[in-house]
Design a protein around this motif. Structure first.
Motif, short mmCIF file in Angstrom:
data_model
loop_
_atom_site.label_atom_id
_atom_site.label_comp_id
_atom_site.label_asym_id
_atom_site.label_seq_id
_atom_site.Cartn_x
_atom_site.Cartn_y
_atom_site.Cartn_z
N THR A 268 -4.20 -3.46 7.24
CA THR A 268 -3.51 -2.21 6.94
C THR A 268 -2.76 -2.21 5.62
O THR A 268 -2.41 -1.15 5.12
CB THR A 268 -2.49 -1.89 8.06
OG1 THR A 268 -1.57 -2.97 8.19
CG2 THR A 268 -3.20 -1.67 9.39
N ASP A 269 -2.53 -3.38 5.05
CA ASP A 269 -1.74 -3.45 3.82
C ASP A 269 -2.59 -4.00 2.67
O ASP A 269 -2.84 -5.20 2.58
CB ASP A 269 -0.52 -4.33 4.00
CG ASP A 269 0.47 -4.24 2.85
OD1 ASP A 269 0.06 -3.84 1.75
OD2 ASP A 269 1.64 -4.57 3.06
N SER A 270 -3.01 -3.11 1.80
CA SER A 270 -3.84 -3.53 0.67
C SER A 270 -3.06 -3.57 -0.64
O SER A 270 -3.63 -3.77 -1.70
CB SER A 270 -5.03 -2.58 0.52
OG SER A 270 -4.58 -1.27 0.24
N GLU A 271 -1.76 -3.38 -0.56
CA GLU A 271 -0.96 -3.32 -1.78
C GLU A 271 -0.01 -4.49 -1.97
O GLU A 271 0.17 -4.96 -3.09
CB GLU A 271 -0.16 -2.01 -1.81
CG GLU A 271 -1.06 -0.79 -1.90
CD GLU A 271 -0.27 0.50 -1.99
OE1 GLU A 271 0.95 0.45 -2.25
OE2 GLU A 271 -0.88 1.56 -1.80
N THR A 272 0.59 -4.97 -0.91
CA THR A 272 1.58 -6.04 -1.05
C THR A 272 1.02 -7.36 -0.54
O THR A 272 0.32 -7.39 0.46
CB THR A 272 2.88 -5.72 -0.28
OG1 THR A 272 2.56 -5.49 1.09
CG2 THR A 272 3.57 -4.51 -0.85
N PRO A 273 1.34 -8.47 -1.22
CA PRO A 273 0.88 -9.77 -0.75
C PRO A 273 1.67 -10.20 0.48
O PRO A 273 2.77 -9.70 0.75
CB PRO A 273 1.16 -10.69 -1.93
CG PRO A 273 2.24 -10.03 -2.70
CD PRO A 273 2.07 -8.55 -2.47
N PHE B 286 -4.42 -7.77 2.97
CA PHE B 286 -5.62 -8.12 2.23
C PHE B 286 -5.36 -9.34 1.34
O PHE B 286 -6.22 -10.16 1.14
CB PHE B 286 -6.07 -6.96 1.33
CG PHE B 286 -6.87 -5.91 2.04
CD1 PHE B 286 -8.24 -5.87 1.91
CD2 PHE B 286 -6.25 -4.96 2.84
CE1 PHE B 286 -8.99 -4.90 2.55
CE2 PHE B 286 -6.99 -3.99 3.48
CZ PHE B 286 -8.36 -3.96 3.35
N PHE B 287 -4.14 -9.44 0.81
CA PHE B 287 -3.83 -10.49 -0.18
C PHE B 287 -2.75 -11.42 0.32
O PHE B 287 -1.74 -10.99 0.87
CB PHE B 287 -3.39 -9.85 -1.50
CG PHE B 287 -4.44 -8.95 -2.08
CD1 PHE B 287 -5.51 -9.48 -2.77
CD2 PHE B 287 -4.37 -7.58 -1.91
CE1 PHE B 287 -6.50 -8.67 -3.29
CE2 PHE B 287 -5.35 -6.75 -2.43
CZ PHE B 287 -6.42 -7.30 -3.12
N TRP B 288 -2.97 -12.73 0.07
CA TRP B 288 -1.95 -13.73 0.37
C TRP B 288 -0.93 -13.77 -0.76
O TRP B 288 0.27 -13.79 -0.55
CB TRP B 288 -2.60 -15.11 0.55
CG TRP B 288 -1.60 -16.14 0.95
CD1 TRP B 288 -1.06 -17.10 0.15
CD2 TRP B 288 -1.00 -16.29 2.23
NE1 TRP B 288 -0.16 -17.84 0.85
CE2 TRP B 288 -0.10 -17.36 2.14
CE3 TRP B 288 -1.13 -15.62 3.44
CZ2 TRP B 288 0.66 -17.78 3.22
CZ3 TRP B 288 -0.37 -16.05 4.51
CH2 TRP B 288 0.51 -17.11 4.39
#
Length: 85
Positions: free
Chosen positions: A5-10, A36-38
């Motif tokens: 659900t979160d593609s903006e914040t790591p 999406f991002f670590w």
């Protein structure tokens, strides 16, 4: 991507507003499977799993049937090593 659900914040707290690596010793987010991002450079395990599954499926359809069994066995073994790590 179900669950993502979160593609903006790591997932981890980073230097420079999410544009660098994780700050050492700070805890990561509690729900990494939703991100999406670590950090600024790496995808999360959930995204890598989706990518690996899709790549495996594409190889299954792209390889001649005589090679599929051998490659599928090797891909399955590699996938299990990654999942169980």
């Amino acid at each position: 991507f179900t669950g993502l659900t979160d593609s903006e914040t790591p997932c981890c707290t980073t230097w420079e507003n999410g544009t660098s690596g994780c700050i050492p010793l700070l805890p990561p987010c509690p729900h990494a499977y939703q991100h999406f991002f670590w950090d600024a450079f790496h995808l999360t395990e959930t995204v890598y799993s989706v990518v690996a599954t899709d790549a495996s499926m594409m190889l299954h359809f792209a390889l001649p049937s005589t090679l599929n069994n051998s490659y599928n066995c090797k891909l399955h073994t590699l996938y299990m090593l990654i999942v169980l790590a």
